[in-house]
Design an enzyme around this catalytic site. Structure first.
Site, PDB file in Angstrom:
ATOM      1  CB  CYS A 112      -0.954   0.005   1.187  1.00 13.40           C
ATOM      2  SG  CYS A 112      -1.911  -1.504   1.275  1.00 13.40           S
ATOM      3  CG  HIS A 236      -3.278   3.143   2.216  1.00 16.91           C
ATOM      4  ND1 HIS A 236      -3.810   2.815   0.986  1.00 16.91           N
ATOM      5  CD2 HIS A 236      -3.302   1.994   2.955  1.00 16.91           C
ATOM      6  CE1 HIS A 236      -4.133   1.534   0.979  1.00 16.91           C
ATOM      7  NE2 HIS A 236      -3.846   1.020   2.165  1.00 16.91           N
ATOM      8  CG  ASN A 266      -6.668  -1.387   1.549  1.00 16.53           C
ATOM      9  OD1 ASN A 266      -6.032  -0.924   0.601  1.00 16.53           O
ATOM     10  ND2 ASN A 266      -6.095  -1.892   2.619  1.00 16.53           N
TER      11      ASN A 266
END
Ligand code: ACO
Length: 311
Positions: A112, A236, A266
């Site tokens: 990520c 994020h 996500n």
């Protein structure tokens, strides 16, 4: 010479997977997912759409948005943990798909934090004068490594791509500071176990809350800025509670924080470029605004940067 963002693109699969559908697949509830994560729905790519396709679509839009053609691109960096094949890289497939010259192309594996790693790498090549335009893409087809019988993970992830063309911008604009880091001892908390993602959510949560706040403050200081100078914050998009704690540490007002986790879940390396894309297109970011971006994830790895918007 400063490196900044010249154009942005994104790709989101059409298929929406709702919390109501997940309630029928595993022992969970819309209420649990919303209150623990902020996620309402996520996008899932069909079997025939792989990361290279999503990356190509986002890349083509970013190149158009920059007012360039594929011929102007000097390097391709694709941040992904879900490549089509073990090898070759997704980047090499994108090179062919967009019709770029025979330029360097490689994948970056930093989960990520991957887009930040890619953007910082691009900055080095642009500012050294080796490349003029570097295409940086974050793309994931997380649905193919998600176990849809595991309620701990299957409610969290989605598929998507975001892309940016990084190139020279005028003095004082572009990427002002950055921080990249890794703590490999955290492997046990987040990894792909055989076919699927394994995650110790509680441990990743603690790490993320600490690291997002710290890295954001570090890059603000490195850029000789104050918290009050931050105009827009792009964390994020993993979990609304993690983002909220980082936001409060920076003292950024809620309307100045990107928030897409509700719509897309996500999507690992692609959340930051997609959130930036949407904020720019919605007019939330103006010329000369200071943006802080911060990512964290498997590795455990992290990355943050400050950027002054504009060409
Ligand atoms: N529905 C209902 N209950 C659930 C679900 C679900 N989908 N998932 C877990 N639970 C249960 C757990 O089994 C646990 O039950 P137990 O107490 O009986 O054992 C209970 O809910 C509470 O679990 P916690 O782990 O304490 O829940 P928490 O509040 O920490 O939320 C979450 C879990 C959302 C996963 C959170 O820990 C989190 O977001 N962690 C970070 C994840 C992340 O950011 N990952 C990013 C990296 S991904 C990458 O790099 C590819």
């Amino acid at each position: 010479m400063n490196a900044g963002i010249l154009g942005l693109g994104k790709y989101l699969p059409e298929r929406v997977l709702t919390n109501a559908e997940l309630e029928k697949m595993v022992d969970t509830s819309d209420e649990w997912i919303r209150t623990r994560t902020g996620i309402e729905e996520r996008r899932i790519a069909s079997d025939d759409i792989q990361s290279s396709h999503m990356a190509t679509m986002a890349a083509e839009e970013a190149i158009r948005d920059a007012g360039l053609t594929a011929n102007d691109i000097d390097m391709i960096l694709v941040a992904t943990i879900t490549p089509d094949y073990g090898f070759p890289s997704v980047a090499s497939m994108v090179q062919h798909n967009i019709g770029a010259r025979h330029i360097p192309a490689m994948d970056v594996s930093a989960a990520c934090a991957g887009f930040i790693y890619g953007a910082v790498t691009a900055k080095q090549f642009v500012e050294s004068g080796v490349c003029k335009h570097v295409l940086v893409i974050g793309v994931e087809k997380l649905s193919k490594i998600t176990d849809y019988t595991d309620r701990n993970t299957c409610v969290l992830f989605g598929d998507a791509a975001g892309a940016a063309v990084i190139g020279p911008v005028s003095d004082g604009k572009g990427i002002l500071s950055f921080e990249l880091g890794t703590d490999g001892s955290g492997l046990k908390h987040l990894f792909q176990d055989g076919d699927y993602i394994y995650m110790n959510g509680r441990e990743v949560f603690k790490f993320a809350v600490r690291q997002m706040g710290e890295s954001s403050l570090n890059v603000i200081e490195k850029a000789n800025l104050q918290k009050e100078d931050v105009d827009y914050f792009i964390p994020h998009q993993a979990n609304m509670r993690i983002m909220e704690s980082a936001r409060q540490r920076l003292g950024v007002p809620v309307e100045k924080m990107a928030y897409t986790v509700n719509k897309y879940g996500n999507t690992s390396s692609s959340t930051i470029p997609i959130a930036l894309y949407e904020a720019v297109k919605e007019g939330k970011i103006n010329d000369d605004d200071v943006i802080v971006m911060v990512g964290f994830g498997g590795g455990l790895s992290w990355g943050a940067l400050t950027l002054r918007w504009g060409k």
